[in-house]
Motif scaffolding. Structure first.
Motif, PDB file in Angstrom:
ATOM      1  N   ALA A   3       4.070  -3.047   8.120  1.00 43.17           N
ATOM      2  CA  ALA A   3       5.155  -2.285   9.352  1.00 43.17           C
ATOM      3  C   ALA A   3       6.283  -2.434  10.114  1.00 43.17           C
ATOM      4  O   ALA A   3       6.129  -3.270  10.460  1.00 43.17           O
ATOM      5  N   ASP A   4       7.463  -2.416   9.623  1.00 40.25           N
ATOM      6  CA  ASP A   4       8.643  -2.318  10.159  1.00 40.25           C
ATOM      7  C   ASP A   4       9.629  -1.260  10.460  1.00 40.25           C
ATOM      8  O   ASP A   4       8.994   0.017  10.161  1.00 40.25           O
ATOM      9  N   GLU A   5      10.534  -1.118  10.618  1.00 37.75           N
ATOM     10  CA  GLU A   5      11.493   0.217  10.555  1.00 37.75           C
ATOM     11  C   GLU A   5      11.961  -0.002   9.869  1.00 37.75           C
ATOM     12  O   GLU A   5      13.099   1.724   9.759  1.00 37.75           O
ATOM     13  N   ASN A   6      11.428  -0.439   8.680  1.00 40.89           N
ATOM     14  CA  ASN A   6      12.669   0.106   7.480  1.00 40.89           C
ATOM     15  C   ASN A   6      10.984   0.435   6.355  1.00 40.89           C
ATOM     16  O   ASN A   6      11.243   1.050   5.495  1.00 40.89           O
ATOM     17  N   MET A   7       9.762   0.382   6.831  1.00 44.83           N
ATOM     18  CA  MET A   7       8.886   0.176   5.560  1.00 44.83           C
ATOM     19  C   MET A   7       7.494   0.792   6.497  1.00 44.83           C
ATOM     20  O   MET A   7       7.286   0.146   7.718  1.00 44.83           O
ATOM     21  N   ASP A   8       6.481   1.345   5.528  1.00 49.75           N
ATOM     22  CA  ASP A   8       5.066   1.007   6.469  1.00 49.75           C
ATOM     23  C   ASP A   8       4.341   1.344   4.933  1.00 49.75           C
ATOM     24  O   ASP A   8       4.783   1.650   3.792  1.00 49.75           O
ATOM     25  N   ALA A   9       3.433   1.102   4.968  1.00 43.23           N
ATOM     26  CA  ALA A   9       2.651   0.892   3.296  1.00 43.23           C
ATOM     27  C   ALA A   9       0.554   2.068   4.015  1.00 43.23           C
ATOM     28  O   ALA A   9       0.421   2.042   4.633  1.00 43.23           O
TER      29      ALA A   9
ATOM     30  N   GLY B  52      -5.927  -9.301   0.454  1.00 46.09           N
ATOM     31  CA  GLY B  52      -7.104  -9.838   0.561  1.00 46.09           C
ATOM     32  C   GLY B  52      -7.910  -8.193   0.738  1.00 46.09           C
ATOM     33  O   GLY B  52      -8.908  -7.888   0.876  1.00 46.09           O
ATOM     34  N   LEU B  53      -7.404  -7.818  -0.890  1.00 43.81           N
ATOM     35  CA  LEU B  53      -8.182  -6.496  -1.123  1.00 43.81           C
ATOM     36  C   LEU B  53     -10.307  -6.616  -2.092  1.00 43.81           C
ATOM     37  O   LEU B  53     -10.349  -8.012  -2.138  1.00 43.81           O
ATOM     38  N   ALA B  54     -10.380  -5.750  -1.256  1.00 46.40           N
ATOM     39  CA  ALA B  54     -11.771  -5.831  -2.321  1.00 46.40           C
ATOM     40  C   ALA B  54     -12.292  -6.101  -3.909  1.00 46.40           C
ATOM     41  O   ALA B  54     -11.196  -6.018  -4.398  1.00 46.40           O
ATOM     42  N   PRO B  55     -12.267  -7.162  -4.557  1.00 44.50           N
ATOM     43  CA  PRO B  55     -13.178  -6.976  -5.116  1.00 44.50           C
ATOM     44  C   PRO B  55     -13.792  -6.134  -6.793  1.00 44.50           C
ATOM     45  O   PRO B  55     -14.090  -5.241  -6.245  1.00 44.50           O
ATOM     46  N   TRP B  56     -12.526  -5.416  -7.756  1.00 46.72           N
ATOM     47  CA  TRP B  56     -13.208  -4.922  -9.176  1.00 46.72           C
ATOM     48  C   TRP B  56     -13.369  -5.186  -9.507  1.00 46.72           C
ATOM     49  O   TRP B  56     -13.098  -6.290 -10.145  1.00 46.72           O
TER      50      TRP B  56
ATOM     51  N   ALA C 254      -4.095  -5.126  -8.146  1.00 45.96           N
ATOM     52  CA  ALA C 254      -3.330  -4.140  -7.097  1.00 45.96           C
ATOM     53  C   ALA C 254      -2.196  -3.839  -7.635  1.00 45.96           C
ATOM     54  O   ALA C 254      -1.397  -4.622  -8.222  1.00 45.96           O
ATOM     55  N   PHE C 255      -1.638  -2.905  -6.549  1.00 40.18           N
ATOM     56  CA  PHE C 255      -0.745  -2.011  -6.863  1.00 40.18           C
ATOM     57  C   PHE C 255      -0.352  -0.945  -5.680  1.00 40.18           C
ATOM     58  O   PHE C 255      -0.499  -0.834  -5.351  1.00 40.18           O
ATOM     59  N   TYR C 256       1.249  -1.337  -5.715  1.00 43.20           N
ATOM     60  CA  TYR C 256       2.314  -0.704  -5.128  1.00 43.20           C
ATOM     61  C   TYR C 256       2.957   0.097  -5.697  1.00 43.20           C
ATOM     62  O   TYR C 256       3.723  -0.214  -6.379  1.00 43.20           O
ATOM     63  N   LEU C 257       3.271   1.432  -4.857  1.00 45.02           N
ATOM     64  CA  LEU C 257       4.108   2.166  -5.240  1.00 45.02           C
ATOM     65  C   LEU C 257       5.274   2.450  -4.921  1.00 45.02           C
ATOM     66  O   LEU C 257       4.836   2.833  -2.604  1.00 45.02           O
ATOM     67  N   ASN C 258       6.362   2.237  -4.359  1.00 51.79           N
ATOM     68  CA  ASN C 258       7.382   2.165  -3.363  1.00 51.79           C
ATOM     69  C   ASN C 258       8.372   3.834  -3.776  1.00 51.79           C
ATOM     70  O   ASN C 258       8.364   3.625  -4.354  1.00 51.79           O
TER      71      ASN C 258
ATOM     72  N   ASP D 288      -8.323   0.559  -1.841  1.00 58.05           N
ATOM     73  CA  ASP D 288      -8.494  -1.176  -1.976  1.00 58.05           C
ATOM     74  C   ASP D 288      -7.269  -1.619  -3.415  1.00 58.05           C
ATOM     75  O   ASP D 288      -7.682  -2.988  -2.865  1.00 58.05           O
ATOM     76  N   THR D 289      -7.146  -0.786  -4.405  1.00 60.45           N
ATOM     77  CA  THR D 289      -6.624  -1.871  -4.971  1.00 60.45           C
ATOM     78  C   THR D 289      -4.830  -0.038  -5.134  1.00 60.45           C
ATOM     79  O   THR D 289      -4.258  -1.462  -6.083  1.00 60.45           O
ATOM     80  N   LEU D 290      -4.320   0.504  -4.374  1.00 62.99           N
ATOM     81  CA  LEU D 290      -3.350   1.509  -4.433  1.00 62.99           C
ATOM     82  C   LEU D 290      -3.346   1.756  -3.407  1.00 62.99           C
ATOM     83  O   LEU D 290      -3.604   1.729  -2.590  1.00 62.99           O
ATOM     84  N   SER D 291      -1.291   1.385  -3.224  1.00 61.49           N
ATOM     85  CA  SER D 291      -0.006   1.164  -1.701  1.00 61.49           C
ATOM     86  C   SER D 291       0.501   1.671  -1.726  1.00 61.49           C
ATOM     87  O   SER D 291       0.970   1.734  -2.888  1.00 61.49           O
ATOM     88  N   VAL D 292       1.000   2.961  -1.216  1.00 62.37           N
ATOM     89  CA  VAL D 292       2.012   3.361  -1.468  1.00 62.37           C
ATOM     90  C   VAL D 292       3.087   3.229  -0.156  1.00 62.37           C
ATOM     91  O   VAL D 292       2.577   3.290   0.713  1.00 62.37           O
ATOM     92  N   LEU D 293       4.401   2.254  -0.300  1.00 64.50           N
ATOM     93  CA  LEU D 293       5.108   1.976  -0.270  1.00 64.50           C
ATOM     94  C   LEU D 293       6.440   2.325   0.576  1.00 64.50           C
ATOM     95  O   LEU D 293       7.001   3.505  -0.348  1.00 64.50           O
ATOM     96  N   LEU D 294       6.114   3.410   1.944  1.00 63.65           N
ATOM     97  CA  LEU D 294       7.057   3.970   2.222  1.00 63.65           C
ATOM     98  C   LEU D 294       8.511   3.288   2.859  1.00 63.65           C
ATOM     99  O   LEU D 294       8.314   2.792   4.044  1.00 63.65           O
ATOM    100  N   LEU D 295       9.840   3.254   1.913  1.00 63.47           N
ATOM    101  CA  LEU D 295      10.482   2.516   1.724  1.00 63.47           C
ATOM    102  C   LEU D 295      11.873   3.951   2.593  1.00 63.47           C
ATOM    103  O   LEU D 295      12.329   4.812   2.171  1.00 63.47           O
ATOM    104  N   VAL D 296      12.452   3.393   3.909  1.00 64.77           N
ATOM    105  CA  VAL D 296      13.387   4.382   4.443  1.00 64.77           C
ATOM    106  C   VAL D 296      14.709   4.567   3.394  1.00 64.77           C
ATOM    107  O   VAL D 296      14.955   3.120   2.228  1.00 64.77           O
TER     108      VAL D 296
END
Length: 162
Positions: free
Chosen positions: A64-70, A11-15, A35-39, A75-83
């Motif tokens: 967010a849970d025990e395995n990952m966080d964002a 639901g990010l802001a428009p580009w 949207a770009f997601y870097l894992n 507004d167009t880029l998130s880094v997903l941190l995965l154990v």
């Protein structure tokens, strides 16, 4: 063409003014997904969350849970941190140790030289290490750091042309 592209996933802001031309349909423009997601694999999720939080980034708690966080970079880029064990479930390849090998280098563009210096100072204060040589060129100013897992980040400012 003034195409408004919205990431429905977050639901990010428009580009605005973003289009992509597909090679299989010459001359045909399509709205570009923004949207770009870097894992990234991490050893300790709590340490990584603390580090990126200290840099001033927000988190998308829906991930967010025990395995990952964002980490929300923009507004167009998130880094997903995965154990690491969870990250390994998404690939058949060996998970690289970012502390001893480079798989990729990541760069974040900032609006000013001062913001580059500010973000680097935050990274070092939060436990990051300096990385690479500082660059002060006519067209680019940049500095770098590694996060607690060894992922290398460059922070750059590219002044507007003209």
């Amino acid at each position: 063409m003034n195409a408004t592209c919205v990431s429905t996933t977050l639901g990010l802001a428009p580009w605005n003014n973003s289009t992509i031309i597909q090679n299989d349909m010459p001359g045909k423009e399509h709205p570009m997904s923004t949207a770009f997601y870097l894992n990234l694999p991490v050893k300790d999720l709590a340490v990584s969350r603390s580090f990126y939080g200290a840099l001033g980034f927000a988190f998308d708690e829906r991930f967010a849970d025990e395995n990952m966080d964002a980490v929300v970079i923009s507004d167009t880029l998130s880094v997903l941190l995965l154990v690491e064990p969870y990250f390994a479930t998404f690939t058949t390849k060996q998970v690289a140790d970012a502390g001893t090998s480079a798989q990729a280098l990541f760069a974040i563009g900032m609006e000013s030289r001062e913001r580059v210096d500010e973000l680097l100072d935050r990274a070092l204060t939060a436990g990051g290490q300096p990385a690479g040589e500082d660059r002060d060129l006519d067209f680019l100013y940049g500095r770098g750091f590694t996060d607690p897992d060894g992922h290398q980040w460059d922070i750059i400012h590219v002044p507007a042309a003209g």
